[in-house]
Design a protein around this motif. Structure first.
Motif, PDB file in Angstrom:
ATOM      1  N   ALA A  24      17.975  23.523   9.884  1.00  0.00           N
ATOM      2  CA  ALA A  24      16.819  23.351   8.994  1.00  0.00           C
ATOM      3  C   ALA A  24      15.500  23.405   9.749  1.00  0.00           C
ATOM      4  CB  ALA A  24      16.939  22.025   8.238  1.00  0.00           C
TER       5      ALA A  24
ATOM      6  N   ASP B 161      18.487  22.413   2.380  1.00  0.00           N
ATOM      7  CA  ASP B 161      17.182  21.754   2.296  1.00  0.00           C
ATOM      8  C   ASP B 161      17.336  20.304   1.862  1.00  0.00           C
ATOM      9  OD1 ASP B 161      14.091  22.139   2.096  1.00  0.00           O
ATOM     10  OD2 ASP B 161      14.643  21.203   0.206  1.00  0.00           O
TER      11      ASP B 161
ATOM     12  N   ASN C 232      12.591  29.911  -5.036  1.00  0.00           N
ATOM     13  CA  ASN C 232      11.427  30.320  -4.242  1.00  0.00           C
ATOM     14  C   ASN C 232      10.667  31.469  -4.913  1.00  0.00           C
ATOM     15  OD1 ASN C 232      12.144  28.428  -2.331  1.00  0.00           O
ATOM     16  ND2 ASN C 232      13.225  29.884  -1.024  1.00  0.00           N
TER      17      ASN C 232
ATOM     18  N   ILE D   7      16.663  27.311   7.254  1.00  0.00           N
ATOM     19  CA  ILE D   7      15.303  27.190   6.729  1.00  0.00           C
ATOM     20  C   ILE D   7      14.394  26.636   7.825  1.00  0.00           C
ATOM     21  CG2 ILE D   7      15.979  26.878   4.305  1.00  0.00           C
ATOM     22  CD1 ILE D   7      15.798  23.881   4.706  1.00  0.00           C
ATOM     23  N   ASP D   8      13.111  26.607   7.540  1.00  0.00           N
ATOM     24  CA  ASP D   8      12.142  26.090   8.514  1.00  0.00           C
ATOM     25  C   ASP D   8      11.515  24.798   8.009  1.00  0.00           C
ATOM     26  OD1 ASP D   8      10.725  26.054  10.899  1.00  0.00           O
ATOM     27  OD2 ASP D   8       9.030  27.156  10.056  1.00  0.00           O
ATOM     28  N   GLN D   9      12.338  23.958   7.428  1.00  0.00           N
ATOM     29  CA  GLN D   9      11.843  22.680   6.924  1.00  0.00           C
ATOM     30  C   GLN D   9      11.221  21.845   8.048  1.00  0.00           C
ATOM     31  OE1 GLN D   9      14.225  18.741   6.078  1.00  0.00           O
ATOM     32  NE2 GLN D   9      14.653  20.151   4.420  1.00  0.00           N
TER      33      GLN D   9
ATOM     34  N   GLU E 256      21.055  27.630   0.428  1.00  0.00           N
ATOM     35  CA  GLU E 256      19.804  27.275   1.102  1.00  0.00           C
ATOM     36  C   GLU E 256      19.207  25.995   0.515  1.00  0.00           C
ATOM     37  OE1 GLU E 256      15.514  29.279   1.034  1.00  0.00           O
ATOM     38  OE2 GLU E 256      16.978  30.495   2.133  1.00  0.00           O
TER      39      GLU E 256
END
Length: 548
Positions: free
Chosen positions: A151, A479, A5, A109-111, A475
């Motif tokens: 996620a 994902d 990232n 995560i904010d997938q 992470e």
């Protein structure tokens, strides 16, 4: 992962400064060999044409800008323009502080961005106890739900109760038949019949509650309803013991009584996708690539399984689910294209429906395969297996391979307290860390309350940094596993992390290190490994014991 990232953000800024569009074919990933650094990017090669520059020349320009970042230690250009990036030791050290700060949320995560997803799993016919094959689907489904929530998805779980149709009729007939035998009638067993001892037990219970059962006009219905409820209660108990959650239990019969099936039929008719022929109602699945059209309602008025399934999925979309994931046995693989056609016919996007197929489990005991058949009463129930090997071992073994691969489940192996047992291997890694922390306390060695930069400055060895880099990958694994609906990737990762921990422990002194600063830093590192192992095991529904 943070490294990926961080590099992505840095490269985006450079591309924007060059007044260029971000190239879609850009890849940022760890190189195949550690000697090439921490990350590799092909951006100079895919950006060369729109930038109207030589790839190596462009790579050199990007490298000059990247090296200005204090978190990047080195940038090398390889081949026609690949960029190999090495991050600073301080960057990797800071990972420990981040894990410490985020704790149970590290790796999340904010997938999904709140996307409403329904995961439907197990959904076994309530005609007998759950067997080990159902257990694999239960573990996969429950772990997938945990993973997708982690996620960033809004996940709802459901069990579809097949409480209508021929199998339920056979169940009722089987119980009634056993009741007649118990009451003294000399009757040979019919072929189409559930033979397990549980049927006899249910028949005996029905007779105790209804002594005049055989005189009742509705004896068959009484047997069917009682058996359904008893078996379903047993299924719910078994799943709860297996740490498997279903937020909703959806009745197939409710679709008919609520008029949902007719509502769906009307939708298909209005779209010109359902037609009457020979007294039956058909669905034009050939328009969606099927080899022939399929019957929805037979000429005698009875519904096919396909009709109920279409209505059920129509109902799911009516409830607002944007993605519906079904977990089915591998023997249903031929049914998948048909259901995809139905979803498309309902006017829903193709990617709003997915199916995970669960392959067979070969249950072994002392090297011998155990035959399983619900109808014949020859099976090891999920309840028996969980009592025999434990919930942790069973769940982890079910997720030790891809769900569409055959699985040999050796009951003796998973009970062994040895490094050959995968679940023991991972759990022992966490227990080993907890043991070190307890020994530190016994020796009066203070475990740092906070991983400060001063403490972490003692981290310098390659073995320490390699372990941190593996923690940073968690992470990225989350994902990938969420995107591919593949919770087994989490079990693979925690095994790799456990292996790295055991190796680190064997080759690096912790409490006996000569430098007090090194001891403090390594205790912080071990605590971070423990946190990530616990987070990973939680996603697969397995506990992380502190002693073993």
């Amino acid at each position: 992962m943070r490294a990926k990232n961080h590099l992505y953000t840095a490269l985006q800024a450079i591309v924007a400064d060059l007044d260029l569009e971000w190239p879609a074919r850009t890849t940022i990933e760890p190189p195949k060999e550690k000697k090439f650094g921490d990350m590799a990017a092909n951006i100079a090669m895919v950006l060369a044409k729109p930038a109207k520059r030589n790839p190596r020349e462009l790579a050199s320009l990007i490298a000059e800008k990247l090296i200005e970042d204090p978190m990047i230690d080195n940038v090398e250009i390889a081949g026609p323009g690949f960029l190999n990036i090495t991050f600073s030791v301080d960057f990797w050290r800071s990972t420990i502080a981040i894990i410490e700060e985020r704790g149970e949320s590290f790796g999340s995560i904010d997938q999904g961005k709140g996307k409403k997803v329904q995961v439907e799993y197990v959904s076994a016919n309530p005609t007998g106890p759950l067997h080990i094959g159902h257990g694999r689907g239960a573990a996969v489904g429950d772990s997938l739900a945990r993973l997708l929530r982690f996620a960033g998805y809004d996940v709802h779980t459901e069990y579809y109760i097949n409480d209508a149709g021929r199998q339920m009729l056979i169940l009722g007939q089987s119980v009634l038949f056993r009741a007649r035998q118990i009451e003294g009638e000399d009757l040979p067993d019919p072929e189409d019949f559930y033979r397990g001892d549980y049927i006899k037990d249910i028949a005996q219970e029905v007779l105790e509650q209804h002594p005049d059962l055989l005189k009742k006009d509705d004896a068959l219905e009484v047997c069917r309803e009682y058996a359904l409820n008893q078996i379903l209660d047993g299924i719910k108990t078994d799943l709860a013991e297996f740490r498997v959650e279903h937020q909703n239990w959806f009745s197939e019969r409710s679709l008919v009584t609520a008029g949902a099936v007719e509502k769906t039929f009307n939708r298909l008719k209005e779209a010109g996708l359902a037609f009457e022929q020979d007294g039956a109602l058909w669905f034009r699945t050939t328009e969606f690539g099927d080899d022939k059209d399929r019957v929805l309602r037979k000429s005698d008025g009875s519904l096919t399984y396909f009709a109920s399934d279409i209505a059920y999925h129509d109902n799911k979309y009516d409830r607002g689910f944007e993605l519906n994931v079904d977990i089915w046995g591998a023997d249903h693989h031929g049914y998948v294209p048909r259901m995809r056609a139905a979803v498309e016919a309902l006017g829903k996007p193709k990617d709003s429906f997915d199916v995970i197929l669960i392959q067979l489990v070969n249950l072994l005991r002392n090297g011998e395969q155990i035959a399983m058949s619900t109808r014949a009463g020859q099976f090891d129930t999920l309840e028996e297996v969980v009592k025999d090997v434990g919930c942790d071992a069973a769940r982890f073994m079910f997720l030790s391979r891809k769900s569409d691969s055959h699985l040999d489940f050796d009951l003796e192996l998973v009970k062994q307290k040895s490094m050959d047992n995968p679940v023991y291997y991972v759990q022992y890694a966490n227990a080993r860390i907890c043991s070190v922390l307890r020994k530190a306390a016994e020796r009066g060695i203070a475990v740092p309350e906070k991983a400060t930069p001063e403490i972490l400055s003692a981290i310098k060895e390659a073995s320490e940094l390699d372990l941190i880099k593996l923690l940073d990958q968690f992470e990225d694994v989350v994902d990938s596993a969420a995107r591919q609906l593949a919770p087994h990737q989490i079990s693979f990762y925690v095994q790799e992390l456990a292996s790295a921990l055991h190796s680190f422990y064997a080759n690096n002194p912790i409490l006996n290190a000569k430098d007090e600063n090194v001891i403090a830093a390594r205790l912080c590192l071990l605590q971070s490994v423990s946190k990530v192992i616990r987070n990973g095991l939680n996603l697969v529904g397995v506990e992380a014991p502190e002693s073993m």
